[in-house]
Every structure is written in C-alpha cells, then in structure tokens.
Design a protein around this motif. Structure first.
Motif, PDB file in Angstrom:
ATOM      1  N   PHE A 136     -59.110  10.606  35.507  1.00 25.74           N
ATOM      2  CA  PHE A 136     -58.920   9.931  36.795  1.00 25.74           C
ATOM      3  C   PHE A 136     -58.551   8.465  36.584  1.00 25.74           C
ATOM      4  O   PHE A 136     -57.698   7.917  37.301  1.00 25.74           O
ATOM      5  CB  PHE A 136     -60.187  10.039  37.643  1.00 25.74           C
ATOM      6  N   MET A 137     -59.160   7.825  35.593  1.00 31.01           N
ATOM      7  CA  MET A 137     -58.831   6.425  35.314  1.00 31.01           C
ATOM      8  C   MET A 137     -57.382   6.300  34.860  1.00 31.01           C
ATOM      9  O   MET A 137     -56.663   5.377  35.266  1.00 31.01           O
ATOM     10  CB  MET A 137     -59.771   5.873  34.237  1.00 31.01           C
ATOM     11  N   ASP A 138     -56.926   7.228  34.020  1.00 26.21           N
ATOM     12  CA  ASP A 138     -55.536   7.220  33.580  1.00 26.21           C
ATOM     13  C   ASP A 138     -54.580   7.511  34.735  1.00 26.21           C
ATOM     14  O   ASP A 138     -53.460   6.986  34.778  1.00 26.21           O
ATOM     15  CB  ASP A 138     -55.316   8.236  32.456  1.00 26.21           C
ATOM     16  N   LEU A 139     -55.022   8.344  35.667  1.00 24.41           N
ATOM     17  CA  LEU A 139     -54.193   8.625  36.844  1.00 24.41           C
ATOM     18  C   LEU A 139     -54.013   7.352  37.678  1.00 24.41           C
ATOM     19  O   LEU A 139     -52.916   7.074  38.183  1.00 24.41           O
ATOM     20  CB  LEU A 139     -54.840   9.732  37.683  1.00 24.41           C
ATOM     21  N   LEU A 140     -55.077   6.564  37.797  1.00 24.81           N
ATOM     22  CA  LEU A 140     -54.967   5.288  38.509  1.00 24.81           C
ATOM     23  C   LEU A 140     -54.049   4.326  37.763  1.00 24.81           C
ATOM     24  O   LEU A 140     -53.243   3.621  38.366  1.00 24.81           O
ATOM     25  CB  LEU A 140     -56.354   4.669  38.682  1.00 24.81           C
ATOM     26  N   ARG A 141     -54.162   4.328  36.429  1.00 21.62           N
ATOM     27  CA  ARG A 141     -53.327   3.434  35.628  1.00 21.62           C
ATOM     28  C   ARG A 141     -51.844   3.773  35.773  1.00 21.62           C
ATOM     29  O   ARG A 141     -51.010   2.884  35.981  1.00 21.62           O
ATOM     30  CB  ARG A 141     -53.733   3.520  34.149  1.00 21.62           C
ATOM     31  N   ILE A 142     -51.512   5.051  35.685  1.00 20.30           N
ATOM     32  CA  ILE A 142     -50.101   5.431  35.772  1.00 20.30           C
ATOM     33  C   ILE A 142     -49.567   5.229  37.190  1.00 20.30           C
ATOM     34  O   ILE A 142     -48.387   4.943  37.382  1.00 20.30           O
ATOM     35  CB  ILE A 142     -49.884   6.894  35.295  1.00 20.30           C
ATOM     36  N   SER A 143     -50.455   5.335  38.188  1.00 24.24           N
ATOM     37  CA  SER A 143     -50.014   5.129  39.573  1.00 24.24           C
ATOM     38  C   SER A 143     -49.643   3.667  39.827  1.00 24.24           C
ATOM     39  O   SER A 143     -48.810   3.375  40.689  1.00 24.24           O
ATOM     40  CB  SER A 143     -51.100   5.578  40.551  1.00 24.24           C
ATOM     41  N   THR A 144     -50.250   2.740  39.064  1.00 26.46           N
ATOM     42  CA  THR A 144     -49.907   1.320  39.237  1.00 26.46           C
ATOM     43  C   THR A 144     -48.547   0.990  38.618  1.00 26.46           C
ATOM     44  O   THR A 144     -47.967  -0.053  38.909  1.00 26.46           O
ATOM     45  CB  THR A 144     -50.974   0.411  38.592  1.00 26.46           C
ATOM     46  N   LEU A 145     -48.042   1.880  37.777  1.00 27.46           N
ATOM     47  CA  LEU A 145     -46.753   1.656  37.119  1.00 27.46           C
ATOM     48  C   LEU A 145     -45.601   2.384  37.801  1.00 27.46           C
ATOM     49  O   LEU A 145     -44.435   2.090  37.534  1.00 27.46           O
ATOM     50  CB  LEU A 145     -46.832   2.134  35.653  1.00 27.46           C
ATOM     51  N   THR A 146     -45.943   3.343  38.669  1.00 34.53           N
ATOM     52  CA  THR A 146     -44.920   4.224  39.239  1.00 34.53           C
ATOM     53  C   THR A 146     -44.628   3.866  40.685  1.00 34.53           C
ATOM     54  O   THR A 146     -45.560   3.761  41.505  1.00 34.53           O
ATOM     55  CB  THR A 146     -45.388   5.695  39.167  1.00 34.53           C
TER      56      THR A 146
ATOM     57  N   GLY B  69     -48.022  15.253  47.044  1.00 33.46           N
ATOM     58  CA  GLY B  69     -46.771  15.579  46.369  1.00 33.46           C
ATOM     59  C   GLY B  69     -46.310  14.500  45.409  1.00 33.46           C
ATOM     60  O   GLY B  69     -45.555  14.766  44.464  1.00 33.46           O
ATOM     61  N   LEU B  70     -46.764  13.262  45.616  1.00 32.48           N
ATOM     62  CA  LEU B  70     -46.428  12.161  44.718  1.00 32.48           C
ATOM     63  C   LEU B  70     -47.370  12.119  43.515  1.00 32.48           C
ATOM     64  O   LEU B  70     -46.995  11.656  42.435  1.00 32.48           O
ATOM     65  CB  LEU B  70     -46.491  10.826  45.472  1.00 32.48           C
ATOM     66  N   ILE B  71     -48.591  12.603  43.703  1.00 30.84           N
ATOM     67  CA  ILE B  71     -49.568  12.640  42.604  1.00 30.84           C
ATOM     68  C   ILE B  71     -49.216  13.746  41.609  1.00 30.84           C
ATOM     69  O   ILE B  71     -49.452  13.622  40.401  1.00 30.84           O
ATOM     70  CB  ILE B  71     -50.988  12.864  43.166  1.00 30.84           C
ATOM     71  N   TYR B  72     -48.636  14.818  42.111  1.00 35.25           N
ATOM     72  CA  TYR B  72     -48.314  16.010  41.317  1.00 35.25           C
ATOM     73  C   TYR B  72     -47.591  15.673  40.005  1.00 35.25           C
ATOM     74  O   TYR B  72     -48.060  16.048  38.911  1.00 35.25           O
ATOM     75  CB  TYR B  72     -47.481  16.956  42.188  1.00 35.25           C
ATOM     76  N   PRO B  73     -46.421  14.980  40.035  1.00 35.29           N
ATOM     77  CA  PRO B  73     -45.722  14.708  38.768  1.00 35.29           C
ATOM     78  C   PRO B  73     -46.479  13.757  37.847  1.00 35.29           C
ATOM     79  O   PRO B  73     -46.357  13.858  36.612  1.00 35.29           O
ATOM     80  CB  PRO B  73     -44.388  14.107  39.222  1.00 35.29           C
ATOM     81  N   LEU B  74     -47.269  12.838  38.405  1.00 38.51           N
ATOM     82  CA  LEU B  74     -48.055  11.930  37.565  1.00 38.51           C
ATOM     83  C   LEU B  74     -49.069  12.715  36.740  1.00 38.51           C
ATOM     84  O   LEU B  74     -49.271  12.447  35.548  1.00 38.51           O
ATOM     85  CB  LEU B  74     -48.775  10.892  38.434  1.00 38.51           C
ATOM     86  N   MET B  75     -49.700  13.689  37.368  1.00 34.79           N
ATOM     87  CA  MET B  75     -50.692  14.498  36.664  1.00 34.79           C
ATOM     88  C   MET B  75     -50.040  15.383  35.605  1.00 34.79           C
ATOM     89  O   MET B  75     -50.606  15.584  34.521  1.00 34.79           O
ATOM     90  CB  MET B  75     -51.477  15.343  37.675  1.00 34.79           C
ATOM     91  N   GLN B  76     -48.866  15.909  35.907  1.00 34.34           N
ATOM     92  CA  GLN B  76     -48.187  16.754  34.926  1.00 34.34           C
ATOM     93  C   GLN B  76     -47.827  15.952  33.676  1.00 34.34           C
ATOM     94  O   GLN B  76     -47.889  16.463  32.560  1.00 34.34           O
ATOM     95  CB  GLN B  76     -46.935  17.386  35.526  1.00 34.34           C
ATOM     96  N   ALA B  77     -47.465  14.698  33.863  1.00 32.45           N
ATOM     97  CA  ALA B  77     -47.186  13.837  32.709  1.00 32.45           C
ATOM     98  C   ALA B  77     -48.458  13.605  31.881  1.00 32.45           C
ATOM     99  O   ALA B  77     -48.441  13.695  30.647  1.00 32.45           O
ATOM    100  CB  ALA B  77     -46.604  12.504  33.184  1.00 32.45           C
ATOM    101  N   LEU B  78     -49.580  13.332  32.550  1.00 35.79           N
ATOM    102  CA  LEU B  78     -50.835  13.076  31.839  1.00 35.79           C
ATOM    103  C   LEU B  78     -51.361  14.310  31.118  1.00 35.79           C
ATOM    104  O   LEU B  78     -52.055  14.189  30.091  1.00 35.79           O
ATOM    105  CB  LEU B  78     -51.896  12.577  32.828  1.00 35.79           C
TER     106      LEU B  78
END
Length: 471
Positions: free
Chosen positions: A184-194, A217-226
């Motif tokens: 979850f912390m990494d998801l927050l980190r990547i969301s600040t970059l995207t 739908g915007l969270i979906y691709p971020l999670m697939q990358a992680l």
C-alpha cells in the motif's frame, strides 16, 4: 526430510535472487512446518519428465522456445542476459483478472505457458482477484474468492487437456500481497509520480471504459506494475492489449528503486464476430464448459467471409490454438478438416491454411465444421474434469450464481372486443370459436352492413364532431 536436508533447502530459498522477500519467508515457514511449498498439487506432476525436457535444451534452444509465437518482446537484451549469460531459469508471471467465465481464447496463453515450462522457466499465475473488483466491479467483492478458485480449476484443467505438466506452476492470489502495508505504501508512492492522463492511457485497452469512470480504473494499472516487484519475477507475460501497462511499469518501477522487467506479449484472438474475444460478451466467445451442441451453434453463426482471411476469428483460432496444440501433443502442428467426399484437408502450416482459404478450397462451411470437431475434442477432457469434481461444480455455483427467474411479460388488457386465440376468421368474413360472440357485430353480413350504416353521409363540423346527414 532430515534436519540437514531441511537446513540446505532453507539456505537455497534464502539465496534465491528470483524470490521476493515475502515469498522467501512464506517458503521457509512452509519448510519448517514440514509442508510443501505453495506450488500446485504434485498430484498431476511429472517432475522427471519436466527436468528431462529442460536438461536436453541448450540455452539458445530455451531462448527460442521462450520467444516462439510471441508478437513482441520488450527488453530482449535482459532476456538474453538471464538465459544465455546467467544460464538460470527465467521466472515470470501471467496474471488474469477473475471476472467473467474463462473462454476458449484462454488456450492461447496456456499454450505459451506450456512453452515456458518446456524451456525450464518458473511460471507463476496471478489470480488477480482485487483487479477484478477494481475493474468497474466486474467481480463483486462477495464473489471474488469463489471466482479465483474457479479460475484455478479451469486453468489447471486447460493445461492438462493440452498435455502439459504443471510441476513448476505456482498459483497466487492478488490479495496475498496487495493488502500488505508495504504494498500500500508503494501504491501511494507510485501514485504521486503518475498523472491521471498517464494512468488512464495505460489502462485504456484493459480496463472497461465508461463515461463517468471511477477512480478504481486508474489504480488498476499502477497495481499491475507493482505486482512485478512483489511477485519477485524477471518478466511479465500477457496479451498485446497489455502493452501500455507494460511500458508504464518499465517507466515507473525504476523511479521507485526497483529493476526493470522483461515483457512478453502474445497475439490476441478475435472473437466469433471478428472483434476481441471477451469474457463479458457471450456472443463473442465460447465458454470452456459449453456443450458440443452449444459450440456447434456458436461456430455456425461465426463471422467468416469466403476467401478473406482478415478479421476471421476462426482462422485465428486455428493459427493460435489448434495448430500449436498439435505441436504440444504430437510434436508438430496439425489441423484436420474432414470432408464428406474426398480425402481430408490436412494443415501443418498457417501459410497452407491461408492459401486454401483464399482459393476457396477450404470454404467457410468446411472451416466451421473442422473447428467445431477439433474444439469439442479439446474441451472434452476439461468438461470431464468438471463433471468428476463436486468441489469444482460447487465453486462454479458460488462464483456465478444463477440469476433470478426471468420476468414474465404481463399481458395487456386489450378490452373485451379484442380477438383472442379462441377465435379464427373464415374466408367469407365470418368468425368461429368459443368467443365469437365477443367479436361478432351481427349474425349475418347483411345485418352487419345495416349496423355499420354503410353509405350514410357524414359531415364534420368546425369543432371536430361528426353528424349524420340524410341521404
């Protein structure tokens, strides 16, 4: 297992660079409990055969097998580094959102997974239950767990149907790592970059697009990358429709301090109507549990223009499923079309198949009959597994509960003068039936004419009313 063997195995796990930290911990705990790893049951495994296939291949042959029939490879230099220079097994994963019922196009990734296993790769299958929930609620949260289990049954049976050992196959659900605090912390980190634009663009070909889209739908691709990092893999495998998510992962994972991954993409099989085969569109696909008659009816209605090979879902299915299945089972591609008269048509190459179709030697009717026979043969062991497994049947009912009874259309009250099925008209204009009294206006034609005042003149007043005039 002796204490010495257990200690050696733990040391091997801890020094395996392809494993994520969470997976290392899980496997060490499994060893100390005296249980096996989280891999698929050894019930269907043939380890000696799998190891023999791997040991008989040179690194160059392994690399060729990995790349065989792929449409595109991103970062091929990383693939060559692992296979040719490091000469260690490639570790990859294939993910599928557990939404609608799996259909026959799932044979395409299964056949490629068969190639990966034959090349000595370690293959992980991610049953992306959380992703299914995020994609416009395609998998309601109450059904997510059951659908993930149903997908595991189907995928295992599909691989067995094409003769593939699943000894090196590992199943994992998304929630096992996606619900941890680190993730979850990494998801927050990547969301600040995207940016919103980039996230939407990445999921455009995968996530269902609606007018008033939700944030999920915007969270979906971020999670697939992680997932690539948290599954501890070298590569991710998927359809070419995933390309934008793959390139996003390549751009953003290094920004989080993680290494780039390889991305392997297979071709997409058109549906029966010429478009992408979709689990959510019953008219475009054939369910793996469809009975032979249902398969025959769907293929009979499939789009197949004579002499045209473009956008032909049946030809694509032969190319990417039936021919490769022949290779996996018998050592060489093979698709046979029986004919009522004359010798059967036998195809071992896509070029020969396309030539005959363009020349109208292989007509749409013959193609449909050949695909029907081959597909029903391919699905027979899968459906036999389903009938033999009470657990699978119960899971199917829980994952896809039958909808309520269809609403019966209420018949409108058209009045007592409206003819019913109890009345039939005769050629002379008379009516017969139990309810003829409700529609008859007289006992004879003459009487009816007098009642209708035929020939009387009518004048319409300015106010719109009519008055009868004398003759």
């Amino acid at each position: 297992m002796t204490p010495e063997e257990q200690l050696a195995l733990i040391e091997t796990i801890c020094t395996d660079s392809t494993l994520a930290p969470a997976e290392k911990l899980e496997r060490v705990e499994a060893v100390t409990r005296g249980s096996s790893t989280v891999r698929h049951s050894d019930r269907d495994a043939r380890p000696e055969q799998s190891e023999k296939v791997h040991l008989n291949l040179t690194p160059q042959e392994q690399l060729a097998l990995i790349k065989q029939n792929l449409q595109e490879v991103l970062k091929p230099e990383l693939l060559e580094e692992i296979v040719l220079k490091q000469q260690r097994p490639l570790c990859l994963y294939w993910g599928t959102a557990t939404t609608g019922r799996p259909h026959c196009a799932y044979f395409v990734p299964m056949l490629k997974i068969a190639s990966f296993l034959r090349a000595g790769c370690r293959v992980k299958i991610l049953l992306a239950d959380v992703h299914g929930f995020l994609d416009n609620l395609k998998a309601p949260i109450e059904l997510v767990e059951h659908r993930a289990k149903y997908y595991q049954f189907v995928i295992t049976s599909l691989l067995k149907a094409i003769g593939v050992s699943v000894e090196r196959l590992e199943f994992s659900t998304g929630k096992t790592h996606q619900l941890t605090s680190e993730y979850f912390m990494d998801l927050l980190r990547i969301s600040t970059l995207t940016s919103i634009h980039d996230a939407k663009k990445a999921g455009a070909d995968v996530v269902k697009q609606i007018e008033n889209a939700t944030l999920s739908g915007l969270i979906y691709p971020l999670m697939q990358a992680l997932d690539e990092e948290y599954l501890g893999v070298d590569a991710q495998f998927g359809g070419v429709d995933q390309r934008r998510i793959f390139t996003m992962a390549q751009d953003y994972l290094p920004k989080l301090g993680y290494r780039e991954r390889i991305h392997l993409m297979n071709h997409m099989v058109p549906g029966l109507a010429g478009e992408k085969m979709s689990a959510s569109d019953p008219d475009s696909k054939i369910d793996v549990l469809d009975n032979p008659d249902a398969v025959r009816k769907k293929i009979r209605k499939a789009w197949a223009v004579p002499k045209e090979i473009e956008e032909n879902g049946l030809l694509a299915f032969v190319q990417y499923v039936l021919l490769p299945t022949g290779e996996v089972r018998g050592g060489k591609p093979r698709f046979v079309v029986e004919r009522g008269e004359g010798e059967p048509l036998i195809y071992e190459t896509v070029e020969h198949l396309h030539e005959d179709y363009k020349a109208d030697i292989l007509t749409p009717q013959l193609l449909k009959a050949g695909v029907t026979a081959s597909l029903n043969e391919l699905l027979a062991p899968v459906q036999a597994d389903f009938r033999a497994s009470k657990e699978w049947q119960e899971t199917e009912q829980k994952a896809y509960p039958p909808s309520g009874p269809k609403k019966v259309k209420k018949e409108k009250d058209r009045g007592s003068r409206f003819p019913s099925r109890e009345v039939s008209a005769k050629a002379d204009g008379s009516v017969e039936g139990a309810e003829k009294g409700q529609v008859n206006i007289a006992d004879s034609a003459k009487a009816a004419l007098r009642k209708l005042s035929v020939g009387e003149k009518v004048e319409v007043n300015k106010n719109g009313t009519a008055e009868q005039l004398s003759r």
